[in-house]
Design an enzyme around this catalytic site. Structure first.
Site, mmCIF file in Angstrom:
data_model
loop_
_atom_site.group_PDB
_atom_site.id
_atom_site.type_symbol
_atom_site.label_atom_id
_atom_site.label_comp_id
_atom_site.label_asym_id
_atom_site.label_seq_id
_atom_site.Cartn_x
_atom_site.Cartn_y
_atom_site.Cartn_z
ATOM 1 N N ASP A 133 12.217 5.017 67.989
ATOM 2 C CA ASP A 133 13.023 5.421 66.996
ATOM 3 C C ASP A 133 13.732 4.789 66.140
ATOM 4 O OD1 ASP A 133 10.968 7.678 67.384
ATOM 5 O OD2 ASP A 133 12.236 8.479 69.460
ATOM 6 N N ASP A 159 16.567 4.845 63.830
ATOM 7 C CA ASP A 159 17.458 5.500 62.665
ATOM 8 C C ASP A 159 18.079 4.551 61.747
ATOM 9 O OD1 ASP A 159 16.466 7.721 64.140
ATOM 10 O OD2 ASP A 159 17.958 8.434 65.098
ATOM 11 N N ASP A 202 28.669 10.596 69.468
ATOM 12 C CA ASP A 202 28.450 11.323 71.162
ATOM 13 C C ASP A 202 28.887 9.618 72.536
ATOM 14 O OD1 ASP A 202 26.429 9.957 71.281
ATOM 15 O OD2 ASP A 202 25.219 11.750 72.157
#
EC number: 2.7.7.19
Length: 446
Positions: free
Chosen positions: A67, A69, A145
């Site tokens: 993926d 992003d 995070d």
């Protein structure tokens, strides 16, 4: 109104470090062409655009991201104006998905870590339920995070930009939370599971201050949505690092919250047989993922909850319950109890129970039962599970060998078995010196 915990903690230090192209290994040839198209169009539209998060992290450690992003200062609505193949999703986090056939490039607007009242943020009991407060790239980096996930690849000069020390942490293979760990875990308890999963996936060590609160705060995970915990379990155990994820859950006191009854069963099993079965199954799962072979969530949860099923079955049978009824009761009880924590869909829970209940039928060798079991839709999964049980003991090795051969030619195997049984009977009778005839019961006239 609940206090916004983000505004109460001191902001982490932000110092921009730019790692030029000749000092890092991220290359455009390893980046999805679709992601590059999104980055270039945003730039050409006058917006900032960066490849961000896990893709940058994975490329830096030599991985192959699935993926890609993108982070930008364009709002979701502005992104949609640039791409006809874009759809906006999400309530908690408003995102833009740019669709290229089967590939989706997720585009997120830079988010801020504090709200002056003009944004769209909602906090309930210390949990963020909506977070659409936009800010700068520096704001965006601080609110992520882990430091390893706060790295930005710039399409302008192909540099990597680091605001919170993530580049050094990646080099030292260290997983560190941004900000106060206890506060960040309270905001979203699932971050504790994410820490274990990423450490397992990357081979990173969880930094001491990041790891310390996990065991204390582990009970908070039970407050997360069961559907979300189901998805987290799939990520933990079906991403090719199931064994290390399981060991990480044990090490940090999370197994007893996520799989409470299995954790109790493993702890009370002095021989360690139940744990050996689980680890053998997880190793097999990792091998299948590495070979691109499918792994059913039903089989995965049959494995993870097997210790709980065995313990419950033993308890019911020790109370005098008939074996068949005890098996059914144990399967139902374990499933229902686990649903309090993880929302296991029926399309997976029912096959999971079949795998358990078929285990007791592998001892049957009668011709009719053999053919019936071979025709059962869950036979193959149940047989594979039987093979995993050899990790506990050799008790079922004869059954495994019989059913392995029976799948090749059941009629031949049964004929050979019947012949062997007959020969054994004859040998026993000859040893007695006389051949005894089998007495037949006379049928009463109808």
């Amino acid at each position: 109104m609940a206090a916004d915990t983000d505004t109460e903690q001191p902001a982490p230090d932000v110092t921009l470090r730019v790692i030029p192209r000749d000092q890092h290994c991220v290359s455009r040839k390893d980046i999805s062409s679709s992601a590059l198209r999104v980055l270039y169009r945003l730039r050409d539209g006058g917006f900032q655009a960066y490849l961000v998060g896990g893709a940058v992290r994975d490329l830096l450690v030599g991985g192959h991201p699935k993926d890609f992003d993108v982070a930008t200062d364009a709002t979701p609505e502005q992104v949609k104006q640039l791409f006809r193949n874009c759809r906006l999703i999400g309530r908690r986090f408003r995102l833009a998905h740019v669709v290229f056939g089967r590939e989706i490039i997720e585009v997120a607007t830079f988010r801020a870590n504090s709200d002056d009242g003009s944004g769209d943020r909602e906090v309930e009991g210390g949990r963020l339920v909506r977070d659409n407060v936009y800010g700068s790239v520096e704001d965006d980096a601080v609110r992520r995070d882990f430091t390893a996930n706060a790295l930005y690849y710039s399409i302008e000069d192909f540099s990597v930009r680091d605001y919170v020390g993530g580049y050094d942490d990646v080099e030292h293979r260290l997983l560190r939370l941004i900000g106060d760990p206890e506060t960040r875990y309270c905001e979203d308890p699932v971050r504790m599971l994410r820490a274990v999963r990423l450490a397992a996936k990357l081979g990173f060590e969880i930094e001491a201050a990041t790891a310390e609160p996990i065991a204390r705060l582990a009970p908070l995970i039970s407050e997360a949505a069961p559907a979300r915990l189901f998805e987290e379990c799939l990520k933990l155990f079906l991403s090719g690092h199931a064994v290390d994820s399981f060991l990480g859950l044990e090490r940090h006191g999370l197994l007893g919250v996520l799989l409470p009854e299995s954790a109790k069963a493993i702890a009370s099993n002095r021989s360690g047989a139940l744990r050996r079965v689980v680890l053998a199954g997880l190793r097999n799962t990792d091998e299948r993922v590495a070979n691109d072979d499918p792994v059913s969530p039903a089989f995965l949860f049959a494995l993870l909850l097997w210790p709980a099923y065995c313990r419950t079955l033993y308890q019911l049978q020790s109370q005098g319950m008939h074996a068949v009824e005890a098996q059914r009761r144990a399967a139902d009880r374990v499933t229902v109890h686990q649903l309090d924590t993880i929302a296991l869909p029926r399309r997976f829970s029912l096959p999971m129970q079949d795998i358990w209940l078929l285990q007791s039928r592998f001892g049957a060798r009668q011709r009719k039962r053999v053919f019936k079991l071979l025709g059962h839709p869950r036979f193959r999964a149940a047989f594979d599970f039987l093979g995993l049980r050899l990790a506990a003991s050799d008790e079922h090795r004869a059954d495994v060998e019989f059913w392995r051969e029976a799948q090749q030619d059941p009629a031949h195997v049964l004929a050979a078995q019947e012949a062997a049984a007959a020969e054994a009977d004859e040998d026993g009778e000859e040893g007695e010196g006389t051949r005894r005839r089998r007495r037949r019961r006379r049928r009463k006239p109808r």
